[in-house]
Design a protein around this motif. Structure first.
Motif, PDB file in Angstrom:
ATOM      1  N   SER A  63       0.824  -1.213   0.000  1.00 46.87           N
ATOM      2  CA  SER A  63       0.000   0.000   0.000  1.00 46.87           C
ATOM      3  C   SER A  63       0.854   1.258   0.000  1.00 46.87           C
ATOM      4  O   SER A  63       0.628   2.176  -0.797  1.00 46.87           O
ATOM      5  N   VAL A  64       1.830   1.289   0.887  1.00 46.57           N
ATOM      6  CA  VAL A  64       2.697   2.468   0.967  1.00 46.57           C
ATOM      7  C   VAL A  64       3.531   2.579  -0.308  1.00 46.57           C
ATOM      8  O   VAL A  64       3.670   3.667  -0.882  1.00 46.57           O
ATOM      9  N   GLY A  65       4.070   1.469  -0.784  1.00 42.77           N
ATOM     10  CA  GLY A  65       4.892   1.495  -1.991  1.00 42.77           C
ATOM     11  C   GLY A  65       4.114   1.973  -3.215  1.00 42.77           C
ATOM     12  O   GLY A  65       4.596   2.810  -3.988  1.00 42.77           O
ATOM     13  N   LEU A  66       2.897   1.461  -3.386  1.00 39.53           N
ATOM     14  CA  LEU A  66       2.079   1.896  -4.510  1.00 39.53           C
ATOM     15  C   LEU A  66       1.704   3.368  -4.368  1.00 39.53           C
ATOM     16  O   LEU A  66       1.721   4.122  -5.346  1.00 39.53           O
ATOM     17  N   GLY A  67       1.392   3.780  -3.155  1.00 42.97           N
ATOM     18  CA  GLY A  67       1.084   5.192  -2.922  1.00 42.97           C
ATOM     19  C   GLY A  67       2.252   6.097  -3.267  1.00 42.97           C
ATOM     20  O   GLY A  67       2.079   7.143  -3.898  1.00 42.97           O
ATOM     21  N   VAL A  68       3.448   5.678  -2.881  1.00 41.22           N
ATOM     22  CA  VAL A  68       4.644   6.471  -3.196  1.00 41.22           C
ATOM     23  C   VAL A  68       4.868   6.526  -4.704  1.00 41.22           C
ATOM     24  O   VAL A  68       5.178   7.586  -5.263  1.00 41.22           O
ATOM     25  N   LEU A  69       4.681   5.381  -5.400  1.00 36.95           N
ATOM     26  CA  LEU A  69       4.847   5.377  -6.861  1.00 36.95           C
ATOM     27  C   LEU A  69       3.837   6.300  -7.548  1.00 36.95           C
ATOM     28  O   LEU A  69       4.192   7.045  -8.473  1.00 36.95           O
ATOM     29  N   ILE A  70       2.595   6.262  -7.100  1.00 35.43           N
ATOM     30  CA  ILE A  70       1.570   7.132  -7.680  1.00 35.43           C
ATOM     31  C   ILE A  70       1.920   8.599  -7.409  1.00 35.43           C
ATOM     32  O   ILE A  70       1.802   9.445  -8.300  1.00 35.43           O
ATOM     33  N   ALA A  71       2.351   8.901  -6.196  1.00 32.91           N
ATOM     34  CA  ALA A  71       2.732  10.276  -5.867  1.00 32.91           C
ATOM     35  C   ALA A  71       3.928  10.729  -6.698  1.00 32.91           C
ATOM     36  O   ALA A  71       3.963  11.868  -7.180  1.00 32.91           O
ATOM     37  N   LEU A  72       4.892   9.847  -6.904  1.00 30.70           N
ATOM     38  CA  LEU A  72       6.052  10.192  -7.730  1.00 30.70           C
ATOM     39  C   LEU A  72       5.649  10.432  -9.192  1.00 30.70           C
ATOM     40  O   LEU A  72       6.188  11.331  -9.849  1.00 30.70           O
ATOM     41  N   LEU A  73       4.712   9.648  -9.698  1.00 34.47           N
ATOM     42  CA  LEU A  73       4.218   9.868 -11.056  1.00 34.47           C
ATOM     43  C   LEU A  73       3.545  11.243 -11.147  1.00 34.47           C
ATOM     44  O   LEU A  73       3.783  11.999 -12.087  1.00 34.47           O
ATOM     45  N   GLY A  74       2.737  11.572 -10.156  1.00 28.21           N
ATOM     46  CA  GLY A  74       2.102  12.888 -10.123  1.00 28.21           C
ATOM     47  C   GLY A  74       3.120  14.010 -10.050  1.00 28.21           C
ATOM     48  O   GLY A  74       3.024  15.009 -10.771  1.00 28.21           O
ATOM     49  N   TRP A  75       4.123  13.841  -9.208  1.00 26.13           N
ATOM     50  CA  TRP A  75       5.187  14.841  -9.080  1.00 26.13           C
ATOM     51  C   TRP A  75       5.933  14.996 -10.400  1.00 26.13           C
ATOM     52  O   TRP A  75       6.255  16.109 -10.818  1.00 26.13           O
ATOM     53  N   SER A  76       6.186  13.890 -11.072  1.00 23.96           N
ATOM     54  CA  SER A  76       6.857  13.921 -12.371  1.00 23.96           C
ATOM     55  C   SER A  76       6.031  14.687 -13.396  1.00 23.96           C
ATOM     56  O   SER A  76       6.575  15.486 -14.174  1.00 23.96           O
ATOM     57  N   PHE A  77       4.720  14.447 -13.426  1.00 23.51           N
ATOM     58  CA  PHE A  77       3.850  15.177 -14.351  1.00 23.51           C
ATOM     59  C   PHE A  77       3.893  16.676 -14.060  1.00 23.51           C
ATOM     60  O   PHE A  77       3.923  17.492 -14.979  1.00 23.51           O
ATOM     61  N   MET A  78       3.891  17.035 -12.791  1.00 27.56           N
ATOM     62  CA  MET A  78       3.867  18.449 -12.428  1.00 27.56           C
ATOM     63  C   MET A  78       5.200  19.130 -12.737  1.00 27.56           C
ATOM     64  O   MET A  78       5.223  20.286 -13.147  1.00 27.56           O
ATOM     65  N   ARG A  79       6.293  18.425 -12.563  1.00 27.28           N
ATOM     66  CA  ARG A  79       7.609  19.010 -12.817  1.00 27.28           C
ATOM     67  C   ARG A  79       7.954  19.062 -14.299  1.00 27.28           C
ATOM     68  O   ARG A  79       8.723  19.917 -14.717  1.00 27.28           O
ATOM     69  N   ASN A  80       7.409  18.122 -15.080  1.00 26.44           N
ATOM     70  CA  ASN A  80       7.715  18.041 -16.505  1.00 26.44           C
ATOM     71  C   ASN A  80       6.420  17.895 -17.314  1.00 26.44           C
ATOM     72  O   ASN A  80       6.160  16.834 -17.879  1.00 26.44           O
ATOM     73  N   PRO A  81       5.611  18.943 -17.384  1.00 27.76           N
ATOM     74  CA  PRO A  81       4.305  18.789 -18.039  1.00 27.76           C
ATOM     75  C   PRO A  81       4.400  18.465 -19.533  1.00 27.76           C
ATOM     76  O   PRO A  81       3.544  17.754 -20.056  1.00 27.76           O
ATOM     77  N   LEU A  82       5.409  18.943 -20.226  1.00 28.09           N
ATOM     78  CA  LEU A  82       5.520  18.610 -21.648  1.00 28.09           C
ATOM     79  C   LEU A  82       5.788  17.121 -21.848  1.00 28.09           C
ATOM     80  O   LEU A  82       5.212  16.495 -22.745  1.00 28.09           O
ATOM     81  N   GLU A  83       6.647  16.561 -21.010  1.00 29.67           N
ATOM     82  CA  GLU A  83       6.877  15.124 -21.085  1.00 29.67           C
ATOM     83  C   GLU A  83       5.630  14.359 -20.656  1.00 29.67           C
ATOM     84  O   GLU A  83       5.338  13.289 -21.172  1.00 29.67           O
ATOM     85  N   GLY A  84       4.888  14.931 -19.727  1.00 29.04           N
ATOM     86  CA  GLY A  84       3.635  14.316 -19.297  1.00 29.04           C
ATOM     87  C   GLY A  84       2.612  14.267 -20.417  1.00 29.04           C
ATOM     88  O   GLY A  84       1.858  13.290 -20.531  1.00 29.04           O
TER      89      GLY A  84
END
Length: 174
Positions: A63-84
């Motif tokens: 649960s924690v691992g999947l939550g962290v992965l989802i949060a990291l994906l969200g953070w990645s989208f926010m930091r690099n919207p063109l790549e997103g």
């Protein structure tokens, strides 16, 4: 203001926003990715926090691992919207292609019916659309999300306006 007039205003507003989205497809695509990233970051963080209260070590880790992965994906989208936009465009294009293949499969199962040609045509067009997007991926990826939202808002505006006209013509029934 009457009910039909409210629906007409909503339809006209939706149509206007659709035109605005189509006129600024790149900016809208980036905004969609940023909003998606924000939602993923919030959902992932919530899942990770709630995951700490899971019973069992493996449940907690998953649960924690999947939550962290989802949060990291969200953070990645926010930091690099063109790549997103590229990532989301790839996913949407794959969905369109898979839907086209499934429609082709279904069409061959409908060969003896009158629905065969329509199903064959829609499946073929979906596959051609996906191929077109992949062939022009770099240009399409930065605009596709904004175009899709703009078209949806235009269609929604048309539907709401038609509903308003229907309600106006049939106001005694409602």
């Amino acid at each position: 203001m009457s009910e039909w007039a409210r629906w007409l205003v909503a339809g006209l507003l939706s149509g206007a926003l659709g035109l605005l989205a189509l006129a600024n497809a790149v900016a809208v695509s980036i905004a969609i990715v940023w909003v998606t990233g924000t939602m993923l970051l919030l959902a992932g963080t919530a899942q990770a926090v709630v995951g700490f209260s899971d019973s069992g070590v493996w449940n907690k880790i998953l649960s924690v691992g999947l939550g962290v992965l989802i949060a990291l994906l969200g953070w990645s989208f926010m930091r690099n919207p063109l790549e997103g936009t590229m990532s989301l465009t790839a996913v949407i294009t794959l969905v369109i292609a898979v839907a086209g293949v499934l429609r082709l499969f279904w069409s061959f199962r409908m060969r003896e019916t009158g629905y065969y040609w329509m199903m064959l045509a829609t499946g073929s067009l979906s596959i051609l659309l996906a191929a077109f997007i992949f062939a022009n991926f770099l240009q399409a990826s930065e605009k596709l999300l904004g175009i899709l939202l703009g078209v949806e808002l235009l269609l929604n505006g048309a539907a709401l306006s038609l509903l308003a006209l229907f309600l106006r013509a049939n106001s005694d029934e409602f």
